[in-house]
Design a protein around this motif. Structure first.
Motif, PDB file in Angstrom:
ATOM      1  N   ILE A   4      -1.669   5.179  -5.925  1.00  0.00           N
ATOM      2  CA  ILE A   4      -2.188   5.049  -4.563  1.00  0.00           C
ATOM      3  C   ILE A   4      -0.868   4.656  -4.300  1.00  0.00           C
ATOM      4  N   PRO A   5       0.014   4.417  -2.735  1.00  0.00           N
ATOM      5  CA  PRO A   5      -0.927   5.297  -1.786  1.00  0.00           C
ATOM      6  C   PRO A   5      -0.681   6.632  -1.693  1.00  0.00           C
ATOM      7  N   GLY A   6      -0.091   7.171  -2.420  1.00  0.00           N
ATOM      8  CA  GLY A   6      -0.172   8.525  -2.103  1.00  0.00           C
ATOM      9  C   GLY A   6       1.059   8.902  -0.949  1.00  0.00           C
ATOM     10  N   CYS A   7       1.598  10.215  -0.924  1.00  0.00           N
ATOM     11  CA  CYS A   7       2.790  10.481  -0.428  1.00  0.00           C
ATOM     12  C   CYS A   7       2.662  10.474   0.850  1.00  0.00           C
ATOM     13  N   VAL A   8       3.833   9.219   1.550  1.00  0.00           N
ATOM     14  CA  VAL A   8       4.545   9.729   3.527  1.00  0.00           C
ATOM     15  C   VAL A   8       4.068  11.089   3.634  1.00  0.00           C
ATOM     16  N   GLN A   9       4.327  12.272   3.444  1.00  0.00           N
ATOM     17  CA  GLN A   9       3.899  13.877   4.093  1.00  0.00           C
ATOM     18  C   GLN A   9       2.145  14.370   3.222  1.00  0.00           C
TER      19      GLN A   9
END
Length: 303
Positions: free
Chosen positions: A165-170
């Motif tokens: 979390i929060p994962g990728c920006v892309q």
């Protein structure tokens, strides 16, 4: 990733950051390269007894030293990486760079990376074993970069409530550029890649001709197309990246040589050509002024 004719560079992680390292990454952006990549190895060939820094910290620093340049590995491998810890590093890199990271990834070779973490005397993985690890590594990494929590137990790798979390920006995750020429790797590229990477046919590097190299690469692209068709995917969706320096050609010998080389390979369907930043007294030695001219004018000559 959109198709076009792009030129990128590889900056080997051999320079102290405050003694030429930062300047090269900043200069790559100034010259207008689409992307700047670095190798992800523990040591590499003739550079084994020379300075060699880590790819992830280098790319983190490069992200802070640039604003527009795409950044990435070309390539990393399962030889000394685990998908859970690599996913955490990649999500952090993608955040620091504000979504400018591409993961170049391959099955790895039998060099120093293959033995450094093994007990003395233990044999490195065979090509089949490397392919087996790669088959499991890529899909798990795909999940880890897309999902906030992953639990999965495979033959080689396990993730127990691995949180990302929060994962990728892309979104849905950062792009994979998968280096492959064999059938299993090409299937992985077809299923999970946003790009495919090749260095050509290594058997032709020493004694082959440029014409033989083009024919071999054309065959690789054909087999990539077949792998895409088998998985129900249009091969045109994948960017196609050529990492230069490992074919019989010498594209950095002159400006005209580069334009000829790039033209022939873009015609094969490549969307991105990658040249090595010059390194004196190495296989990547080149004239710096010529290199910069190629960076700023090379692709504009191709029409």
């Amino acid at each position: 990733m959109t198709s076009s004719r792009r030129l990128s560079t590889v900056i080997l992680p051999i320079h102290r950051w405050n003694d030429g390292g930062r300047a090269r990454w900043a200069r790559a952006e100034e010259l207008g390269f689409h992307a700047a990549y670095t190798y992800d190895h523990l040591a590499w060939r003739t550079f084994r007894d020379r300075p060699w820094f880590g790819a992830v910290p280098t790319l983190t620093a490069a992200a802070a030293a640039t604003e527009r340049l795409r950044l990435g590995t070309l390539v990393t491998s399962p030889n000394f990486r685990h998908p859970v810890t690599l996913a955490k590093d990649l999500i952090t890199l993608d955040d620091v760079s504000d979504g400018r990271i591409t993961l170049g990834i391959g099955a790895g070779g039998n060099g120093f990376d293959a033995t450094t973490l093994r007990p003395v005397g233990e044999e490195p993985w065979t090509p089949r074993e490397r392919a087996d690890h790669f088959d499991e590594f890529v899909p798990m990494l795909d999940r880890l970069l897309r999902e906030p929590s992953v639990t999965q137990e495979g033959t080689f790798y396990a993730a127990n409530e691995a949180r990302n979390i929060p994962g990728c920006v892309q979104r849905p995750r950062l792009p994979f550029a998968i280096a492959a020429t064999g059938p299993r790797g090409l299937k992985l590229a077809a299923r999970h890649g946003q790009a495919w990477v090749t260095t050509g046919d290594p058997k032709l590097f020493e004694a082959g001709t440029p014409e033989q190299s083009v024919a071999a690469i054309r065959d690789q692209i054909s087999r990539l197309g077949a792998a895409c068709e088998e998985t129900g995917r249009d091969v045109a969706e994948l960017d196609k990246i050529l990492l230069t320096g490992f074919t019989p050609d010498r594209p950095l010998q002159s400006f005209e040589a580069f334009v000829d080389f790039a033209g022939r390979h873009f015609e094969l369907g490549f969307t991105e050509i990658v040249v090595h930043w010059p390194v004196p007294d190495s296989d990547f030695a080149a004239d710096t002024e010529l290199f910069e001219r190629i960076a700023t004018e090379g692709t504009s000559q191709l029409g």
